[in-house]
Scaffold this motif. Sequence first.
Motif, PDB file in Angstrom:
ATOM      1  N   GLU A 130       0.852  -1.193   0.000  1.00 52.14           N
ATOM      2  CA  GLU A 130       0.000   0.000   0.000  1.00 52.14           C
ATOM      3  C   GLU A 130       0.890   1.246   0.000  1.00 52.14           C
ATOM      4  OE1 GLU A 130      -4.013   0.773   2.134  1.00 52.14           O
ATOM      5  OE2 GLU A 130      -2.436   1.491   3.479  1.00 52.14           O
ATOM      6  N   HIS A 131       0.635   2.137  -0.948  1.00 49.66           N
ATOM      7  CA  HIS A 131       1.396   3.375  -1.082  1.00 49.66           C
ATOM      8  C   HIS A 131       0.485   4.539  -0.723  1.00 49.66           C
ATOM      9  CE1 HIS A 131       4.654   1.259  -3.134  1.00 49.66           C
ATOM     10  NE2 HIS A 131       3.687   0.562  -3.701  1.00 49.66           N
ATOM     11  N   VAL A 132       0.996   5.458   0.109  1.00 53.50           N
ATOM     12  CA  VAL A 132       0.216   6.603   0.573  1.00 53.50           C
ATOM     13  C   VAL A 132       0.912   7.891   0.142  1.00 53.50           C
ATOM     14  CG1 VAL A 132      -0.763   7.786   2.576  1.00 53.50           C
ATOM     15  CG2 VAL A 132      -0.546   5.288   2.587  1.00 53.50           C
ATOM     16  N   VAL A 133       0.141   8.766  -0.521  1.00 54.48           N
ATOM     17  CA  VAL A 133       0.641  10.071  -0.956  1.00 54.48           C
ATOM     18  C   VAL A 133      -0.214  11.132  -0.290  1.00 54.48           C
ATOM     19  CG1 VAL A 133       0.922  11.618  -2.929  1.00 54.48           C
ATOM     20  CG2 VAL A 133       1.440   9.196  -3.175  1.00 54.48           C
ATOM     21  N   THR A 134       0.420  12.159   0.245  1.00 58.94           N
ATOM     22  CA  THR A 134      -0.302  13.273   0.847  1.00 58.94           C
ATOM     23  C   THR A 134      -0.195  14.488  -0.076  1.00 58.94           C
ATOM     24  OG1 THR A 134       0.237  12.462   3.055  1.00 58.94           O
ATOM     25  CG2 THR A 134      -0.526  14.742   2.887  1.00 58.94           C
ATOM     26  N   VAL A 135      -1.342  15.074  -0.372  1.00 55.69           N
ATOM     27  CA  VAL A 135      -1.378  16.260  -1.239  1.00 55.69           C
ATOM     28  C   VAL A 135      -0.998  17.467  -0.401  1.00 55.69           C
ATOM     29  CG1 VAL A 135      -2.828  17.698  -2.720  1.00 55.69           C
ATOM     30  CG2 VAL A 135      -3.215  15.221  -2.631  1.00 55.69           C
ATOM     31  N   ARG A 136      -0.051  18.238  -0.897  1.00 59.92           N
ATOM     32  CA  ARG A 136       0.347  19.501  -0.268  1.00 59.92           C
ATOM     33  C   ARG A 136      -0.106  20.648  -1.162  1.00 59.92           C
ATOM     34  NH1 ARG A 136       6.644  18.484   1.185  1.00 59.92           N
ATOM     35  NH2 ARG A 136       6.376  17.254   3.062  1.00 59.92           N
ATOM     36  N   PRO A 137      -0.063  21.877  -0.676  1.00 57.87           N
ATOM     37  CA  PRO A 137      -0.502  22.999  -1.524  1.00 57.87           C
ATOM     38  C   PRO A 137       0.286  23.128  -2.830  1.00 57.87           C
ATOM     39  CG  PRO A 137      -0.282  23.703   0.755  1.00 57.87           C
ATOM     40  CD  PRO A 137       0.248  22.304   0.693  1.00 57.87           C
ATOM     41  N   ILE A 153       5.799  10.168  -8.845  1.00 56.67           N
ATOM     42  CA  ILE A 153       5.621   9.176  -7.775  1.00 56.67           C
ATOM     43  C   ILE A 153       5.266   7.823  -8.387  1.00 56.67           C
ATOM     44  CG2 ILE A 153       4.247   8.543  -5.753  1.00 56.67           C
ATOM     45  CD1 ILE A 153       3.905  11.599  -5.265  1.00 56.67           C
ATOM     46  N   ALA A 154       4.365   7.809  -9.344  1.00 52.16           N
ATOM     47  CA  ALA A 154       3.979   6.556  -9.999  1.00 52.16           C
ATOM     48  C   ALA A 154       5.183   5.917 -10.684  1.00 52.16           C
ATOM     49  CB  ALA A 154       2.860   6.806 -11.007  1.00 52.16           C
ATOM     50  N   ARG A 155       6.028   6.722 -11.298  1.00 49.79           N
ATOM     51  CA  ARG A 155       7.238   6.221 -11.953  1.00 49.79           C
ATOM     52  C   ARG A 155       8.193   5.629 -10.897  1.00 49.79           C
ATOM     53  NH1 ARG A 155       7.651   9.794 -15.510  1.00 49.79           N
ATOM     54  NH2 ARG A 155       8.542  11.434 -14.228  1.00 49.79           N
ATOM     55  N   HIS A 156       8.293   6.299  -9.743  1.00 58.07           N
ATOM     56  CA  HIS A 156       9.150   5.808  -8.651  1.00 58.07           C
ATOM     57  C   HIS A 156       8.640   4.456  -8.141  1.00 58.07           C
ATOM     58  CE1 HIS A 156      11.712   5.982  -5.065  1.00 58.07           C
ATOM     59  NE2 HIS A 156      10.633   5.659  -4.368  1.00 58.07           N
ATOM     60  N   ILE A 157       7.335   4.324  -8.018  1.00 59.49           N
ATOM     61  CA  ILE A 157       6.741   3.091  -7.488  1.00 59.49           C
ATOM     62  C   ILE A 157       6.857   1.943  -8.484  1.00 59.49           C
ATOM     63  CG2 ILE A 157       4.548   2.003  -6.814  1.00 59.49           C
ATOM     64  CD1 ILE A 157       3.747   4.778  -5.630  1.00 59.49           C
ATOM     65  N   GLY A 164       0.120   9.933 -13.527  1.00 55.19           N
ATOM     66  CA  GLY A 164      -0.092   9.845 -12.091  1.00 55.19           C
ATOM     67  C   GLY A 164      -1.548   9.948 -11.682  1.00 55.19           C
ATOM     68  N   TRP A 165      -2.305  10.774 -12.391  1.00 59.82           N
ATOM     69  CA  TRP A 165      -3.729  10.930 -12.075  1.00 59.82           C
ATOM     70  C   TRP A 165      -4.473   9.630 -12.329  1.00 59.82           C
ATOM     71  CZ3 TRP A 165      -5.586  15.430  -9.909  1.00 59.82           C
ATOM     72  CH2 TRP A 165      -4.660  16.473  -9.843  1.00 59.82           C
ATOM     73  N   THR A 166      -4.090   8.916 -13.380  1.00 67.17           N
ATOM     74  CA  THR A 166      -4.712   7.619 -13.683  1.00 67.17           C
ATOM     75  C   THR A 166      -4.242   6.568 -12.686  1.00 67.17           C
ATOM     76  OG1 THR A 166      -4.786   8.192 -16.027  1.00 67.17           O
ATOM     77  CG2 THR A 166      -5.004   5.865 -15.473  1.00 67.17           C
ATOM     78  N   PHE A 167      -2.948   6.538 -12.381  1.00 65.64           N
ATOM     79  CA  PHE A 167      -2.389   5.557 -11.457  1.00 65.64           C
ATOM     80  C   PHE A 167      -3.076   5.616 -10.099  1.00 65.64           C
ATOM     81  CE2 PHE A 167       0.742   4.197  -8.262  1.00 65.64           C
ATOM     82  CZ  PHE A 167       1.058   2.936  -8.739  1.00 65.64           C
ATOM     83  N   PHE A 168      -3.351   6.818  -9.606  1.00 70.64           N
ATOM     84  CA  PHE A 168      -3.979   6.970  -8.295  1.00 70.64           C
ATOM     85  C   PHE A 168      -5.501   7.039  -8.361  1.00 70.64           C
ATOM     86  CE2 PHE A 168       0.350   8.118  -7.255  1.00 70.64           C
ATOM     87  CZ  PHE A 168       0.538   7.410  -6.074  1.00 70.64           C
ATOM     88  N   GLY A 169      -6.076   6.763  -9.523  1.00 70.40           N
ATOM     89  CA  GLY A 169      -7.531   6.668  -9.655  1.00 70.40           C
ATOM     90  C   GLY A 169      -8.268   7.991  -9.681  1.00 70.40           C
TER      91      GLY A 169
END
Length: 175
Positions: A130-137, A153-157, A164-169
């Motif tokens: 499970e990968h968790v990303v926190t949105v910052r401003p 981030i998606a490339r790193h994972i 990335g928008w597709t990867f994280f749904g």
Amino acid sequence: MTQKSAARRRRVPPQEAGTGPTPPTIPAIPPADVLGRLAALQSAPIALLKQQWRELFGKEPPPFNRAYIQSRLAYRIQELAYGGLKRETRARLQALGEQLDGGNVVLRRIRADSRPLPGTRLLREYDGVEHVVTVRPDNFDYEGRPYRSLSAIARHITGTRWNGWTFFGLRKPGP
């Protein structure tokens, strides 16, 4: 005094000084013709829409889809018939946009209402982890490191290129 130096002195663009190509003449559109022209856009073939683009904008149409070209033509028809935004209004909108995104072109392309609110946690399970990303401003936090984009981030994972928008749904995959 030559025509060129006179043009420079008056700060006339080279086209008016006779040294460059003449800009295309954009036709005026009578307000009475607007509704008919807008209705005709709906059934016009794409070739005709592109021809209208050349006539109304004075340049080649962009390589975008039909809906985009139609919507821009509809706006342009109304703009030529009723008048566009005042120069002051355009300048004010530009200043507000830069104030909102700090002049960052990448942020400008992302609609403000589609970006998750700061503090939002994005969860994605990939290869049983499970990968968790926190949105910052201004960026995204993943494993305590700031990233400028979800794609990075998606490339790193995954080790591969992902939207990335597709990867994280956050966006449905394309066709």
